[in-house]
Enzyme design. Structure first.
Site, mmCIF file in Angstrom:
data_model
loop_
_atom_site.group_PDB
_atom_site.id
_atom_site.type_symbol
_atom_site.label_atom_id
_atom_site.label_comp_id
_atom_site.label_asym_id
_atom_site.label_seq_id
_atom_site.Cartn_x
_atom_site.Cartn_y
_atom_site.Cartn_z
ATOM 1 N N SER A 9 0.839 -1.187 0.000
ATOM 2 C CA SER A 9 0.000 0.000 0.000
ATOM 3 C C SER A 9 0.878 1.242 0.000
ATOM 4 O O SER A 9 1.628 1.506 0.936
ATOM 5 C CB SER A 9 -0.901 -0.002 1.234
ATOM 6 O OG SER A 9 -1.388 1.300 1.436
ATOM 7 N N HIS A 34 -1.234 -1.337 -4.318
ATOM 8 C CA HIS A 34 -2.464 -0.893 -3.652
ATOM 9 C C HIS A 34 -2.420 0.624 -3.473
ATOM 10 O O HIS A 34 -1.510 1.164 -2.850
ATOM 11 C CB HIS A 34 -2.574 -1.606 -2.305
ATOM 12 C CG HIS A 34 -3.853 -1.361 -1.578
ATOM 13 N ND1 HIS A 34 -4.982 -2.117 -1.789
ATOM 14 C CD2 HIS A 34 -4.193 -0.440 -0.636
ATOM 15 C CE1 HIS A 34 -5.954 -1.679 -1.005
ATOM 16 N NE2 HIS A 34 -5.504 -0.660 -0.295
ATOM 17 N N ASP A 36 -4.396 3.922 -2.128
ATOM 18 C CA ASP A 36 -5.462 4.357 -1.229
ATOM 19 C C ASP A 36 -5.925 5.764 -1.572
ATOM 20 O O ASP A 36 -5.191 6.737 -1.400
ATOM 21 C CB ASP A 36 -4.960 4.312 0.218
ATOM 22 C CG ASP A 36 -4.834 2.883 0.711
ATOM 23 O OD1 ASP A 36 -5.805 2.129 0.579
ATOM 24 O OD2 ASP A 36 -3.745 2.525 1.214
ATOM 25 N N MET A 38 -8.402 8.722 -0.732
ATOM 26 C CA MET A 38 -9.207 9.223 0.396
ATOM 27 C C MET A 38 -9.633 10.661 0.135
ATOM 28 O O MET A 38 -8.863 11.458 -0.390
ATOM 29 C CB MET A 38 -8.379 9.174 1.680
ATOM 30 C CG MET A 38 -7.827 7.806 1.992
ATOM 31 S SD MET A 38 -6.990 7.794 3.562
ATOM 32 C CE MET A 38 -6.358 6.105 3.579
ATOM 33 N N HIS A 67 -8.133 1.559 -4.287
ATOM 34 C CA HIS A 67 -9.067 1.415 -3.163
ATOM 35 C C HIS A 67 -9.719 2.772 -2.907
ATOM 36 O O HIS A 67 -9.088 3.659 -2.337
ATOM 37 C CB HIS A 67 -8.262 0.915 -1.946
ATOM 38 C CG HIS A 67 -9.063 0.762 -0.702
ATOM 39 N ND1 HIS A 67 -8.469 0.554 0.534
ATOM 40 C CD2 HIS A 67 -10.397 0.775 -0.477
ATOM 41 C CE1 HIS A 67 -9.413 0.458 1.452
ATOM 42 N NE2 HIS A 67 -10.589 0.595 0.877
ATOM 43 N N MET A 69 -11.792 5.202 -1.040
ATOM 44 C CA MET A 69 -12.425 5.504 0.251
ATOM 45 C C MET A 69 -12.994 6.907 0.120
ATOM 46 O O MET A 69 -12.515 7.866 0.735
ATOM 47 C CB MET A 69 -11.376 5.406 1.369
ATOM 48 C CG MET A 69 -10.987 3.958 1.683
ATOM 49 S SD MET A 69 -9.427 3.855 2.562
ATOM 50 C CE MET A 69 -8.298 3.911 1.181
ATOM 51 N N MET A 140 -11.749 -4.792 5.466
ATOM 52 C CA MET A 140 -10.938 -3.839 6.233
ATOM 53 C C MET A 140 -10.693 -4.402 7.632
ATOM 54 O O MET A 140 -11.623 -4.782 8.341
ATOM 55 C CB MET A 140 -11.651 -2.486 6.363
ATOM 56 C CG MET A 140 -11.752 -1.681 5.080
ATOM 57 S SD MET A 140 -10.212 -1.458 4.167
ATOM 58 C CE MET A 140 -9.189 -0.600 5.372
ATOM 59 N N ASP A 173 -7.002 -5.762 4.497
ATOM 60 C CA ASP A 173 -6.297 -4.476 4.426
ATOM 61 C C ASP A 173 -6.286 -3.784 5.788
ATOM 62 O O ASP A 173 -7.328 -3.441 6.331
ATOM 63 C CB ASP A 173 -7.021 -3.589 3.394
ATOM 64 C CG ASP A 173 -6.297 -2.278 3.117
ATOM 65 O OD1 ASP A 173 -5.135 -2.127 3.537
ATOM 66 O OD2 ASP A 173 -6.908 -1.399 2.465
HETATM 67 C C1 DX5 Z 1 -6.191 2.218 5.396
HETATM 68 C C2 DX5 Z 1 -5.731 1.855 4.003
HETATM 69 C C3 DX5 Z 1 -4.728 0.760 4.028
HETATM 70 C C4 DX5 Z 1 -3.435 1.185 4.704
HETATM 71 C C5 DX5 Z 1 -2.730 -0.022 5.230
HETATM 72 O O1 DX5 Z 1 -7.161 3.187 5.319
HETATM 73 O O2 DX5 Z 1 -6.813 1.416 3.230
HETATM 74 O O3 DX5 Z 1 -4.465 0.269 2.723
HETATM 75 O O4 DX5 Z 1 -2.579 1.874 3.872
HETATM 76 O O5 DX5 Z 1 -1.621 0.399 5.964
HETATM 77 P P1 DX5 Z 1 -0.972 -0.546 7.069
HETATM 78 O O6 DX5 Z 1 -0.574 -1.807 6.388
HETATM 79 O O7 DX5 Z 1 0.169 0.243 7.574
HETATM 80 O O8 DX5 Z 1 -2.044 -0.779 8.117
HETATM 81 ZN ZN ZN Z 2 -6.365 0.332 1.344
#
Ligand code: DX5
Ligand code: ZN
Length: 215
Positions: A9, A34, A36, A38, A67, A69, A140, A173
């Site tokens: 990620s 991956h 993220d 947001m 991903h 969010m 999650m 994740d």
């Molecule tokens: C959280 C993200 C994850 C995050 C995981 O909101 O969706 O993908 O980056 O990070 P670690 O592995 O450090 O928990």
């Molecule tokens: Zn993620």
């Protein structure tokens, strides 16, 4: 037995030299990248938009596992597809079933893999209707928003129950390390998204191999 895929990620990468960080995990044997996304609304953090994904696409051949969010994901999926995403995950908390179905069908037509994700507090029942429409489920194991949080163990029985009713890939994740990767894989997960564990490792290749070979 299903192959275990490791998806570093990017959230835990050094954004000042993203291309280098991506090349590092690619050379170290990552299976997916991956990403993220947001929006500061669905989660209390703001990260990456399509313009960054477009530039990431230029520096790697790894499948881009995006991903989302974000609230109202249907409004943005096309931009992320044009930017070069290979896989798109939407959160069930952010979209109606009808909306999800519409987007999933559109994405499939374009050859994009579709995932549905659910927060730790969201019961499996909420994604049941979506299962026939998706290639994978992203469970999650932390409340989304930040990297480096502790794995929430309640994700394990959820993965186990999901494995009994779902034939596709199950990704987990949040809070993945050697210990939690083993537990998640035993419960039935086969895709491991991991940020801090991989990017903070002294040897990234070893870190990826360790979680890939947990069983
Ligand atoms: C959280 C993200 C994850 C995050 C995981 O909101 O969706 O993908 O980056 O990070 P670690 O592995 O450090 O928990
Ligand atoms: Zn993620």
């Amino acid at each position: 037995m299903r192959k275990i895929l490791v998806a570093p990620s990017l959230l835990s990468a050094d954004f000042g030299c993203l291309a280098q960080e991506i090349r590092k995990v690619e050379a170290a044997g990552a299976d997916l990248l991956h990403i993220d996304v947001m929006d500061g609304h669905f989660v209390p953090n703001i990260t990456i938009g399509p313009v960054v994904v477009k530039n990431i696409r230029k520096v790697t051949k790894l499948p881009l596992d995006v991903h989302l969010m974000i609230e109202n994901p249907g409004k943005y999926v096309d931009s992320f597809v044009s930017a070069g995403s290979d896989m798109i995950t939407m959160h069930i908390e952010t979209i109606s079933f009808a909306g999800f179905k519409k987007q999933a069908m559109r994405l499939k037509k374009k050859g994009i893999k579709v995932g549905v994700s659910l927060n730790p507090a969201t019961p499996l029942a909420k994604i049941k209707k979506a299962l026939p429409l998706v290639d994978f489920v992203l469970v999650m194991s932390v409340n989304p928003g930040f990297g480096g949080q502790a794995f929430i163990p309640a994700a394990l029985p959820k993965i186990k129950k999901l494995r009994e009713i779902f034939k596709g890939d199950i990704a987990v994740d949040g809070g993945i390390n050697e210990d939690t990767a083993l537990k998640a894989v035993r419960a039935g997960a086969n895709v491991l998204a991991a940020g801090s564990y991989i990017f903070s490792a002294k040897n990234i290749k070893t870190a990826i191999e360790r979680i890939r070979n947990v069983r």
